[in-house]
Design a protein around this motif. Structure first.
Motif, PDB file in Angstrom:
ATOM      1  N   PHE A 175       5.862  -0.061   6.887  1.00 17.64           N
ATOM      2  CA  PHE A 175       6.428  -1.167   6.109  1.00 17.64           C
ATOM      3  C   PHE A 175       5.555  -2.426   6.231  1.00 17.64           C
ATOM      4  CE2 PHE A 175      11.094   0.461   6.408  1.00 17.64           C
ATOM      5  CZ  PHE A 175      10.847   1.359   5.384  1.00 17.64           C
ATOM      6  N   CYS A 176       5.094  -2.719   7.448  1.00 19.44           N
ATOM      7  CA  CYS A 176       4.270  -3.913   7.661  1.00 19.44           C
ATOM      8  C   CYS A 176       2.921  -3.775   6.961  1.00 19.44           C
ATOM      9  CB  CYS A 176       4.087  -4.161   9.148  1.00 19.44           C
ATOM     10  SG  CYS A 176       5.606  -4.642  10.013  1.00 19.44           S
ATOM     11  N   ALA A 177       2.297  -2.606   7.103  1.00 22.58           N
ATOM     12  CA  ALA A 177       1.006  -2.384   6.451  1.00 22.58           C
ATOM     13  C   ALA A 177       1.146  -2.464   4.937  1.00 22.58           C
ATOM     14  CB  ALA A 177       0.444  -1.023   6.865  1.00 22.58           C
ATOM     15  N   GLN A 178       2.189  -1.867   4.397  1.00 24.14           N
ATOM     16  CA  GLN A 178       2.404  -1.876   2.949  1.00 24.14           C
ATOM     17  C   GLN A 178       2.609  -3.292   2.428  1.00 24.14           C
ATOM     18  OE1 GLN A 178       6.236  -0.503   1.354  1.00 24.14           O
ATOM     19  NE2 GLN A 178       5.089   0.914   0.021  1.00 24.14           N
ATOM     20  N   ALA A 179       3.427  -4.085   3.134  1.00 20.14           N
ATOM     21  CA  ALA A 179       3.707  -5.447   2.687  1.00 20.14           C
ATOM     22  C   ALA A 179       2.449  -6.306   2.721  1.00 20.14           C
ATOM     23  CB  ALA A 179       4.795  -6.068   3.566  1.00 20.14           C
ATOM     24  N   VAL A 180       1.646  -6.168   3.776  1.00 20.99           N
ATOM     25  CA  VAL A 180       0.409  -6.940   3.867  1.00 20.99           C
ATOM     26  C   VAL A 180      -0.586  -6.489   2.804  1.00 20.99           C
ATOM     27  CG1 VAL A 180      -1.626  -7.349   5.308  1.00 20.99           C
ATOM     28  CG2 VAL A 180       0.662  -7.570   6.282  1.00 20.99           C
ATOM     29  N   ALA A 181      -0.685  -5.178   2.576  1.00 22.20           N
ATOM     30  CA  ALA A 181      -1.600  -4.670   1.553  1.00 22.20           C
ATOM     31  C   ALA A 181      -1.199  -5.182   0.175  1.00 22.20           C
ATOM     32  CB  ALA A 181      -1.609  -3.147   1.577  1.00 22.20           C
ATOM     33  N   ARG A 182       0.086  -5.172  -0.112  1.00 24.63           N
ATOM     34  CA  ARG A 182       0.548  -5.681  -1.411  1.00 24.63           C
ATOM     35  C   ARG A 182       0.198  -7.160  -1.586  1.00 24.63           C
ATOM     36  NH1 ARG A 182       6.585  -2.871  -1.441  1.00 24.63           N
ATOM     37  NH2 ARG A 182       5.985  -0.917  -2.496  1.00 24.63           N
ATOM     38  N   LYS A 183       0.406  -7.941  -0.550  1.00 26.01           N
ATOM     39  CA  LYS A 183       0.123  -9.375  -0.649  1.00 26.01           C
ATOM     40  C   LYS A 183      -1.371  -9.632  -0.822  1.00 26.01           C
ATOM     41  CE  LYS A 183       1.931 -12.428  -0.972  1.00 26.01           C
ATOM     42  NZ  LYS A 183       2.119 -13.304  -2.157  1.00 26.01           N
ATOM     43  N   GLN A 184      -2.200  -8.965  -0.025  1.00 20.65           N
ATOM     44  CA  GLN A 184      -3.637  -9.202  -0.104  1.00 20.65           C
ATOM     45  C   GLN A 184      -4.223  -8.728  -1.437  1.00 20.65           C
ATOM     46  OE1 GLN A 184      -3.768 -11.562   2.310  1.00 20.65           O
ATOM     47  NE2 GLN A 184      -5.862 -10.828   2.710  1.00 20.65           N
ATOM     48  N   THR A 185      -3.739  -7.605  -1.953  1.00 19.49           N
ATOM     49  CA  THR A 185      -4.244  -7.149  -3.249  1.00 19.49           C
ATOM     50  C   THR A 185      -3.824  -8.105  -4.355  1.00 19.49           C
ATOM     51  OG1 THR A 185      -2.330  -5.667  -3.486  1.00 19.49           O
ATOM     52  CG2 THR A 185      -4.351  -4.710  -2.602  1.00 19.49           C
ATOM     53  N   SER A 186      -2.649  -8.701  -4.228  1.00 13.16           N
ATOM     54  CA  SER A 186      -2.220  -9.678  -5.239  1.00 13.16           C
ATOM     55  C   SER A 186      -3.094 -10.925  -5.196  1.00 13.16           C
ATOM     56  CB  SER A 186      -0.746 -10.058  -5.032  1.00 13.16           C
ATOM     57  OG  SER A 186      -0.578 -10.903  -3.903  1.00 13.16           O
ATOM     58  N   LEU A 187      -3.668 -11.214  -4.021  1.00 12.63           N
ATOM     59  CA  LEU A 187      -4.562 -12.362  -3.861  1.00 12.63           C
ATOM     60  C   LEU A 187      -6.027 -11.987  -4.071  1.00 12.63           C
ATOM     61  CD1 LEU A 187      -2.971 -13.895  -0.617  1.00 12.63           C
ATOM     62  CD2 LEU A 187      -2.670 -14.717  -2.965  1.00 12.63           C
ATOM     63  N   THR A 188      -6.279 -10.703  -4.320  1.00  9.54           N
ATOM     64  CA  THR A 188      -7.648 -10.159  -4.434  1.00  9.54           C
ATOM     65  C   THR A 188      -8.466 -10.511  -3.198  1.00  9.54           C
ATOM     66  OG1 THR A 188      -7.410 -10.720  -6.781  1.00  9.54           O
ATOM     67  CG2 THR A 188      -9.476  -9.740  -6.116  1.00  9.54           C
ATOM     68  N   LEU A 189      -7.885 -10.265  -2.040  1.00  6.76           N
ATOM     69  CA  LEU A 189      -8.542 -10.536  -0.773  1.00  6.76           C
ATOM     70  C   LEU A 189      -8.581  -9.269   0.084  1.00  6.76           C
ATOM     71  CD1 LEU A 189      -6.934 -13.963   0.218  1.00  6.76           C
ATOM     72  CD2 LEU A 189      -9.273 -13.579  -0.583  1.00  6.76           C
ATOM     73  N   PRO A 190      -9.634  -9.088   0.866  1.00  6.81           N
ATOM     74  CA  PRO A 190      -9.698  -7.931   1.760  1.00  6.81           C
ATOM     75  C   PRO A 190      -8.761  -8.098   2.951  1.00  6.81           C
ATOM     76  CG  PRO A 190     -11.564  -9.350   2.150  1.00  6.81           C
ATOM     77  CD  PRO A 190     -10.824  -9.938   0.969  1.00  6.81           C
ATOM     78  N   CYS A 191      -8.674  -7.065   3.759  1.00  6.47           N
ATOM     79  CA  CYS A 191      -7.748  -7.101   4.881  1.00  6.47           C
ATOM     80  C   CYS A 191      -8.178  -6.081   5.924  1.00  6.47           C
ATOM     81  CB  CYS A 191      -6.332  -6.782   4.387  1.00  6.47           C
ATOM     82  SG  CYS A 191      -5.071  -6.813   5.676  1.00  6.47           S
ATOM     83  N   ALA A 192      -7.879  -6.362   7.191  1.00  7.15           N
ATOM     84  CA  ALA A 192      -8.131  -5.416   8.280  1.00  7.15           C
ATOM     85  C   ALA A 192      -6.809  -5.114   8.969  1.00  7.15           C
ATOM     86  CB  ALA A 192      -9.127  -5.993   9.281  1.00  7.15           C
ATOM     87  N   ILE A 193      -6.423  -3.852   8.986  1.00  6.08           N
ATOM     88  CA  ILE A 193      -5.158  -3.425   9.585  1.00  6.08           C
ATOM     89  C   ILE A 193      -5.458  -2.525  10.776  1.00  6.08           C
ATOM     90  CG2 ILE A 193      -3.037  -2.098   9.230  1.00  6.08           C
ATOM     91  CD1 ILE A 193      -3.160  -2.898   6.272  1.00  6.08           C
ATOM     92  N   THR A 194      -4.849  -2.840  11.905  1.00  6.29           N
ATOM     93  CA  THR A 194      -5.007  -2.015  13.105  1.00  6.29           C
ATOM     94  C   THR A 194      -3.637  -1.543  13.569  1.00  6.29           C
ATOM     95  OG1 THR A 194      -6.982  -3.246  13.790  1.00  6.29           O
ATOM     96  CG2 THR A 194      -5.877  -1.907  15.459  1.00  6.29           C
ATOM     97  N   LEU A 195      -3.457  -0.224  13.569  1.00  3.12           N
ATOM     98  CA  LEU A 195      -2.220   0.369  14.068  1.00  3.12           C
ATOM     99  C   LEU A 195      -2.411   0.695  15.546  1.00  3.12           C
ATOM    100  CD1 LEU A 195      -1.528   2.878  11.134  1.00  3.12           C
ATOM    101  CD2 LEU A 195      -0.821   0.473  11.321  1.00  3.12           C
ATOM    102  N   ILE A 196      -1.389   0.451  16.346  1.00  2.00           N
ATOM    103  CA  ILE A 196      -1.474   0.765  17.766  1.00  2.00           C
ATOM    104  C   ILE A 196      -0.798   2.113  17.998  1.00  2.00           C
ATOM    105  CG2 ILE A 196      -1.029   0.007  20.112  1.00  2.00           C
ATOM    106  CD1 ILE A 196      -2.936  -1.784  18.466  1.00  2.00           C
TER     107      ILE A 196
END
Length: 302
Positions: free
Chosen positions: A170-191
């Motif tokens: 859920f957290c990864a999906q929400a961040v990915a949706r927000k960053q793609t809407s801003l046309t910005l890259p993102c780095a996601i690290t799952l523990i």
């Protein structure tokens, strides 16, 4: 129950969506990084190589691992930080210390349950509005339970999978949706955990092991699907870390077993995760995605 003729026809006529991978060109979201500025000194190049830019969200933000890594990210240049937790007030003193030590950084907290997709979506939206973006996500939120599988209740099983796996998604999906809407890259690290790679001993924890193993597959799937958006997804699999979750006289025998089965002969310090978190969150990790890094003192050798 037999499948009807119409249902069978619908099944055979279906089409599936296809992933769109990046072209890797300079105009894409995954183009090569610019060359290091020639005017920098050796020290300047070293600092820039491991610089962390933008804003980060850390879930489980009131926990030891998240707070230690938050400090490391701020030390490497992070400008904005959001700590997501069920109750951030548990770490009020530590969070205020971050604000004191990094006065130029904007640090906010959000109270939420990562298993509630609506709460997660709202918290990410608020964070992006306050900080400007959500360039980094590190999913430290997690629960562990030691029960014999034969005695485990449905609620215990579901809670572990909901927090550790579904909450991370859920957290990864929400961040990915927000960053793609801003046309910005993102780095996601799952523990994840060494529990994703092998069965722990002596404690029984089938639900935890399954939840962390699922993160490894999730990491690879998201890394492939989201590469075209400039989103890198990796995971870290820590071994036994010396935190409050592994303290107490009741765990003395287990701690001895864990140390004896570790080639380095001890549990890990939370600080020993920070190098990887900084690497994966910043420009030094720009060509790393879909990878898992085991940090366990060699326990997975056995």
């Amino acid at each position: 129950m037999p499948v009807s003729a119409s249902a069978r026809a619908d099944l055979t006529a279906r089409s599936i969506p296809y992933m769109t991978l990046s072209t890797g060109t300079s105009s894409s979201m995954t183009g090569p990084p610019p060359p290091m500025p020639h005017y920098l000194s050796a020290e300047g190049r070293a600092m820039k190589r491991f610089a962390v830019e933008g804003n980060a969200i850390l879930t489980g933000g009131a926990g030891t691992l998240a707070l230690v890594n938050a400090r490391a990210l701020l030390e490497h240049g992070l400008s904005g930080l959001a700590l997501f937790d069920l109750d951030p007030s548990h770490a009020d003193i530590a969070i205020q210390s971050l604000r004191t030590d990094f006065p130029n950084a904007q640090i906010v907290t959000k109270r939420l349950n990562v298993t509630d997709a609506a709460q997660v979506e709202q918290a990410v939206e608020e964070t992006a509005a306050e900080l400007g973006s959500a360039d980094i996500l590190c999913c430290f939120a997690g629960v562990v339970g030691c029960q014999h599988a034969i005695d485990m209740t449905p609620d215990e099983w579901r809670r572990t999978l909901d927090v550790n796996t579904t909450g991370a998604f859920f957290c990864a999906q929400a961040v990915a949706r927000k960053q793609t809407s801003l046309t910005l890259p993102c780095a996601i690290t799952l523990i994840a955990s060494i529990s994703a790679h092998r069965t722990n001993y002596p404690q029984p924890q089938a639900a935890y092991n399954a939840s962390k193993a699922a993160l490894l597959s999730l990491k690879s799937s998201l890394a492939a699907e989201w590469a075209g958006y400039g989103i890198r997804v990796n995971s870290i699999s820590p071994g036994y870390m010396d935190t409050v979750l592994n303290e107490g006289e009741g765990l003395a025998d287990a701690r001895r077993v864990w140390a004896e089965r570790c080639p380095l002969g001890r549990m890990g310090s939370p600080e020993e995760l920070t190098g990887l978190v900084v690497l994966l969150s910043g420009g030094a990790g720009s060509y790393i995605t879909g990878a898992d890094f085991v940090v366990d003192g060699g326990q997975c050798c056995f």
